[in-house]
Design a protein around this motif. Structure first.
Motif, PDB file in Angstrom:
ATOM      1  N   GLU A 251       0.834  -1.203   0.000  1.00  0.00           N
ATOM      2  CA  GLU A 251       0.000   0.000   0.000  1.00  0.00           C
ATOM      3  C   GLU A 251       0.867   1.250   0.000  1.00  0.00           C
ATOM      4  OE1 GLU A 251      -3.804  -1.471   2.737  1.00  0.00           O
ATOM      5  OE2 GLU A 251      -2.060  -0.536   3.677  1.00  0.00           O
ATOM      6  N   ASP A 252       1.842   1.270   0.907  1.00  0.00           N
ATOM      7  CA  ASP A 252       2.648   2.474   1.075  1.00  0.00           C
ATOM      8  C   ASP A 252       3.407   2.831  -0.198  1.00  0.00           C
ATOM      9  OD1 ASP A 252       3.775   4.600   2.785  1.00  0.00           O
ATOM     10  OD2 ASP A 252       5.649   3.507   2.505  1.00  0.00           O
ATOM     11  N   ARG A 253       3.851   1.810  -0.929  1.00  0.00           N
ATOM     12  CA  ARG A 253       4.581   2.059  -2.170  1.00  0.00           C
ATOM     13  C   ARG A 253       3.683   2.749  -3.204  1.00  0.00           C
ATOM     14  NH1 ARG A 253       6.024  -3.113  -3.472  1.00  0.00           N
ATOM     15  NH2 ARG A 253       7.504  -3.008  -1.752  1.00  0.00           N
ATOM     16  N   LEU A 254       2.437   2.281  -3.327  1.00  0.00           N
ATOM     17  CA  LEU A 254       1.500   2.908  -4.261  1.00  0.00           C
ATOM     18  C   LEU A 254       1.252   4.367  -3.883  1.00  0.00           C
ATOM     19  CD1 LEU A 254      -1.269   0.179  -4.803  1.00  0.00           C
ATOM     20  CD2 LEU A 254       0.503   0.885  -6.410  1.00  0.00           C
ATOM     21  N   VAL A 255       1.023   4.598  -2.588  1.00  0.00           N
ATOM     22  CA  VAL A 255       0.738   5.955  -2.116  1.00  0.00           C
ATOM     23  C   VAL A 255       1.945   6.864  -2.334  1.00  0.00           C
ATOM     24  CG1 VAL A 255       0.196   7.357  -0.084  1.00  0.00           C
ATOM     25  CG2 VAL A 255      -0.935   5.137  -0.414  1.00  0.00           C
ATOM     26  N   LYS A 256       3.126   6.391  -1.961  1.00  0.00           N
ATOM     27  CA  LYS A 256       4.356   7.190  -2.103  1.00  0.00           C
ATOM     28  C   LYS A 256       4.598   7.554  -3.564  1.00  0.00           C
ATOM     29  CE  LYS A 256       8.285   5.060  -1.618  1.00  0.00           C
ATOM     30  NZ  LYS A 256       9.480   4.417  -0.988  1.00  0.00           N
ATOM     31  N   HIS A 257       4.511   6.577  -4.441  1.00  0.00           N
ATOM     32  CA  HIS A 257       4.752   6.833  -5.858  1.00  0.00           C
ATOM     33  C   HIS A 257       3.731   7.811  -6.432  1.00  0.00           C
ATOM     34  CE1 HIS A 257       7.163   2.853  -6.586  1.00  0.00           C
ATOM     35  NE2 HIS A 257       7.768   3.691  -5.774  1.00  0.00           N
ATOM     36  N   PHE A 258       2.461   7.613  -6.092  1.00  0.00           N
ATOM     37  CA  PHE A 258       1.429   8.469  -6.680  1.00  0.00           C
ATOM     38  C   PHE A 258       1.548   9.906  -6.182  1.00  0.00           C
ATOM     39  CE2 PHE A 258      -2.774  10.129  -7.632  1.00  0.00           C
ATOM     40  CZ  PHE A 258      -2.979   9.622  -8.905  1.00  0.00           C
ATOM     41  N   MET A 259       1.813  10.057  -4.892  1.00  0.00           N
ATOM     42  CA  MET A 259       1.947  11.416  -4.364  1.00  0.00           C
ATOM     43  C   MET A 259       3.165  12.120  -4.946  1.00  0.00           C
ATOM     44  SD  MET A 259       0.920  11.160  -0.329  1.00  0.00           S
ATOM     45  CE  MET A 259      -0.806  10.990   0.194  1.00  0.00           C
ATOM     46  N   ARG A 260       4.203  11.365  -5.265  1.00  0.00           N
ATOM     47  CA  ARG A 260       5.443  11.972  -5.760  1.00  0.00           C
ATOM     48  C   ARG A 260       5.387  12.269  -7.252  1.00  0.00           C
ATOM     49  NH1 ARG A 260      10.562   8.943  -3.731  1.00  0.00           N
ATOM     50  NH2 ARG A 260       9.811   7.274  -5.097  1.00  0.00           N
ATOM     51  N   SER A 261       4.797  11.348  -8.034  1.00  0.00           N
ATOM     52  CA  SER A 261       4.887  11.492  -9.488  1.00  0.00           C
ATOM     53  C   SER A 261       3.536  11.509 -10.210  1.00  0.00           C
ATOM     54  CB  SER A 261       5.728  10.339 -10.056  1.00  0.00           C
ATOM     55  OG  SER A 261       5.122   9.098  -9.762  1.00  0.00           O
ATOM     56  N   GLY A 262       2.452  11.150  -9.497  1.00  0.00           N
ATOM     57  CA  GLY A 262       1.146  11.141 -10.142  1.00  0.00           C
ATOM     58  C   GLY A 262       0.842   9.861 -10.879  1.00  0.00           C
ATOM     59  N   ASN A 263       1.703   8.844 -10.739  1.00  0.00           N
ATOM     60  CA  ASN A 263       1.450   7.537 -11.340  1.00  0.00           C
ATOM     61  C   ASN A 263       2.032   6.457 -10.428  1.00  0.00           C
ATOM     62  OD1 ASN A 263       4.325   6.912 -12.295  1.00  0.00           O
ATOM     63  ND2 ASN A 263       3.924   8.861 -13.330  1.00  0.00           N
ATOM     64  N   PHE A 264       1.665   5.226 -10.708  1.00  0.00           N
ATOM     65  CA  PHE A 264       2.051   4.140  -9.813  1.00  0.00           C
ATOM     66  C   PHE A 264       3.405   3.529 -10.164  1.00  0.00           C
ATOM     67  CE2 PHE A 264      -2.669   4.157  -9.963  1.00  0.00           C
ATOM     68  CZ  PHE A 264      -2.857   4.668  -8.686  1.00  0.00           C
ATOM     69  N   GLU A 265       3.951   3.904 -11.308  1.00  0.00           N
ATOM     70  CA  GLU A 265       5.275   3.427 -11.704  1.00  0.00           C
ATOM     71  C   GLU A 265       6.362   4.375 -11.209  1.00  0.00           C
ATOM     72  OE1 GLU A 265       2.769   4.018 -14.027  1.00  0.00           O
ATOM     73  OE2 GLU A 265       2.044   1.954 -13.778  1.00  0.00           O
ATOM     74  N   ASP A 266       5.949   5.520 -10.643  1.00  0.00           N
ATOM     75  CA  ASP A 266       6.856   6.541 -10.136  1.00  0.00           C
ATOM     76  C   ASP A 266       7.734   7.120 -11.247  1.00  0.00           C
ATOM     77  OD1 ASP A 266       7.663   8.186  -8.063  1.00  0.00           O
ATOM     78  OD2 ASP A 266       9.322   6.894  -7.474  1.00  0.00           O
ATOM     79  N   LYS A 267       7.128   7.311 -12.406  1.00  0.00           N
ATOM     80  CA  LYS A 267       7.835   7.943 -13.522  1.00  0.00           C
ATOM     81  C   LYS A 267       7.647   9.449 -13.425  1.00  0.00           C
ATOM     82  CE  LYS A 267       7.210   4.006 -16.650  1.00  0.00           C
ATOM     83  NZ  LYS A 267       6.569   3.526 -17.901  1.00  0.00           N
ATOM     84  N   VAL A 268       8.686  10.126 -12.992  1.00  0.00           N
ATOM     85  CA  VAL A 268       8.615  11.574 -12.789  1.00  0.00           C
ATOM     86  C   VAL A 268       8.797  12.285 -14.125  1.00  0.00           C
ATOM     87  CG1 VAL A 268       9.639  13.559 -11.618  1.00  0.00           C
ATOM     88  CG2 VAL A 268       9.470  11.357 -10.438  1.00  0.00           C
ATOM     89  N   GLU A 269       7.812  13.092 -14.496  1.00  0.00           N
ATOM     90  CA  GLU A 269       7.892  13.875 -15.732  1.00  0.00           C
ATOM     91  C   GLU A 269       8.137  15.331 -15.385  1.00  0.00           C
ATOM     92  OE1 GLU A 269       4.495  13.259 -18.160  1.00  0.00           O
ATOM     93  OE2 GLU A 269       4.623  11.062 -18.098  1.00  0.00           O
ATOM     94  N   LYS A 270       8.910  16.014 -16.238  1.00  0.00           N
ATOM     95  CA  LYS A 270       9.221  17.414 -15.986  1.00  0.00           C
ATOM     96  C   LYS A 270       8.956  18.260 -17.226  1.00  0.00           C
ATOM     97  CE  LYS A 270      12.643  16.451 -12.392  1.00  0.00           C
ATOM     98  NZ  LYS A 270      13.979  16.752 -11.833  1.00  0.00           N
ATOM     99  N   ASP A 271       8.657  19.545 -16.987  1.00  0.00           N
ATOM    100  CA  ASP A 271       8.437  20.438 -18.116  1.00  0.00           C
ATOM    101  C   ASP A 271       9.788  20.956 -18.627  1.00  0.00           C
ATOM    102  OD1 ASP A 271       9.297  22.437 -16.381  1.00  0.00           O
ATOM    103  OD2 ASP A 271       7.281  23.190 -15.964  1.00  0.00           O
ATOM    104  N   ILE A 272       9.748  21.838 -19.613  1.00  0.00           N
ATOM    105  CA  ILE A 272      10.983  22.308 -20.233  1.00  0.00           C
ATOM    106  C   ILE A 272      11.852  23.116 -19.267  1.00  0.00           C
ATOM    107  CG2 ILE A 272      10.056  22.296 -22.576  1.00  0.00           C
ATOM    108  CD1 ILE A 272       9.572  25.294 -22.307  1.00  0.00           C
ATOM    109  N   LYS A 273      11.243  23.581 -18.171  1.00  0.00           N
ATOM    110  CA  LYS A 273      11.999  24.327 -17.165  1.00  0.00           C
ATOM    111  C   LYS A 273      12.537  23.425 -16.062  1.00  0.00           C
ATOM    112  CE  LYS A 273       9.466  28.654 -17.846  1.00  0.00           C
ATOM    113  NZ  LYS A 273       8.643  29.709 -17.171  1.00  0.00           N
ATOM    114  N   GLY A 274      12.248  22.132 -16.179  1.00  0.00           N
ATOM    115  CA  GLY A 274      12.731  21.198 -15.173  1.00  0.00           C
ATOM    116  C   GLY A 274      11.826  21.048 -13.972  1.00  0.00           C
ATOM    117  N   GLN A 275      10.610  21.649 -14.044  1.00  0.00           N
ATOM    118  CA  GLN A 275       9.660  21.537 -12.948  1.00  0.00           C
ATOM    119  C   GLN A 275       8.909  20.206 -13.047  1.00  0.00           C
ATOM    120  OE1 GLN A 275       9.304  23.935 -10.441  1.00  0.00           O
ATOM    121  NE2 GLN A 275      11.117  24.806 -11.428  1.00  0.00           N
TER     122      GLN A 275
END
Length: 283
Positions: A223-247
């Motif tokens: 459970e905690d892994r799903l919650v941590k990943h989603f809160m951090r990246s917005g998906n369950f694979e924890d794939k962090v996406e950034k805009d052209i400014k690095g945000q």
């Protein structure tokens, strides 16, 4: 922090009503709280207050039921994912290792398969996947074969029936942890707990208004892994996406970077809090 005490709030896991009563105490006359619980026993704990509505359904249907009540967005959402003390302490529910009772484990006993029926209906290969994914036990293949072989000879109908099978595989000195892992695996599968959690988190991005808070208390690493990943990246694979400014492009920002855990004093007062991990994020 409920701000000025107004707005719409949601307790996704009403249970005994402890969290909801605290929230209600902090609301003003304009505030509204919606409590969700699929367990019919939760109705006995309902709060007689015009600001409170108990929805007798799984929290995975939150958006649907809130829309029916004219609620388009929330100021805050809380979920305590643990099995309630009442469920653990009632032998007939089949959650407890300590008491013998029907091997049920359903949060809502009026629908779905019980844990006993799951064992009976599954092949050993299907049971192995459940034990590996949700119990993270050693040699799930060997354990699944044993459970199925014993079940074919004599149906596993009660919690103690299952324990009699498990004792053959329990590692010395870690018996109770092993039993708990197996019971957890069956319970998660019976109630599709991780599937429901994924749906709740995805709906939180639609329901919470900007600045709204999401607080989740989990009790095991899956459970905690799903919650941590989603809160951090917005998906369950924890794939962090950034805009052209690095945000970072994510629907939430973490209010706390690490999970909040119970203090030693809190664990003494409530031993079941030992494994609790609270994470908070803001829309």
């Amino acid at each position: 922090n409920l701000g000025d005490g107004g707005g719409n709030w949601m307790d996704a896991t009403f249970g005994g009503g402890g969290h909801s009563r605290v929230i209600i105490s902090k609301l003003n006359d304009e505030g509204r709280l919606f409590g969700f619980d699929q367990d019919p026993d939760a109705k006995k704990n309902s709060i007689e207050d015009s600001r409170f509505t108990l929805v007798e359904a799984n929290f995975r249907y939150a958006k649907q039921f809130l829309n029916l009540n004219g609620v388009k967005n929330l100021d805050g959402m809380l979920a305590d994912l643990g099995v309630s003390s009442h469920q653990f302490d009632t032998a007939e529910r089949g959650f407890s290792l300590r008491m013998d009772g029907p091997l049920d484990m359903r949060m809502n006993q009026s629908s779905g398969r019980s844990a006993s029926e799951l064992i009976e209906d599954s092949t050993w290969e299907e049971l192995m996947v459940v034990l590996r994914m949700y119990g993270e036990v050693n040699r799930p293949d060997k354990l699944a074969r044993t459970i199925k072989a014993d079940s074919d000879n004599s149906p596993i109908k009660t919690t103690h029936d299952l324990l009699k099978v498990l004792i053959k595989h329990a590692p010395s000195g870690r018996e109770n942890k092993f039993y708990a892992q197996v019971f957890q695996a069956l319970r998660i599968e019976v109630n599709d707990e991780l599937g429901a959690l994924r749906e709740l988190l995805e709906q939180a991005t639609l329901l919470l208004k900007p600045g709204g808070r999401l607080a989740i208390i989990s009790y095991h690493s899956l459970e905690d892994r799903l919650v941590k990943h989603f809160m951090r990246s917005g998906n369950f694979e924890d794939k962090v996406e950034k805009d052209i400014k690095g945000q970072t492009l994510a629907p939430f920002s973490q209010v706390v970077r690490k999970a909040i855990v119970a203090t030693p004093e809190e664990v003494l007062d409530n031993p079941r809090a030992r494994s609790a991990r609270l994470r908070i994020a803001e829309r």
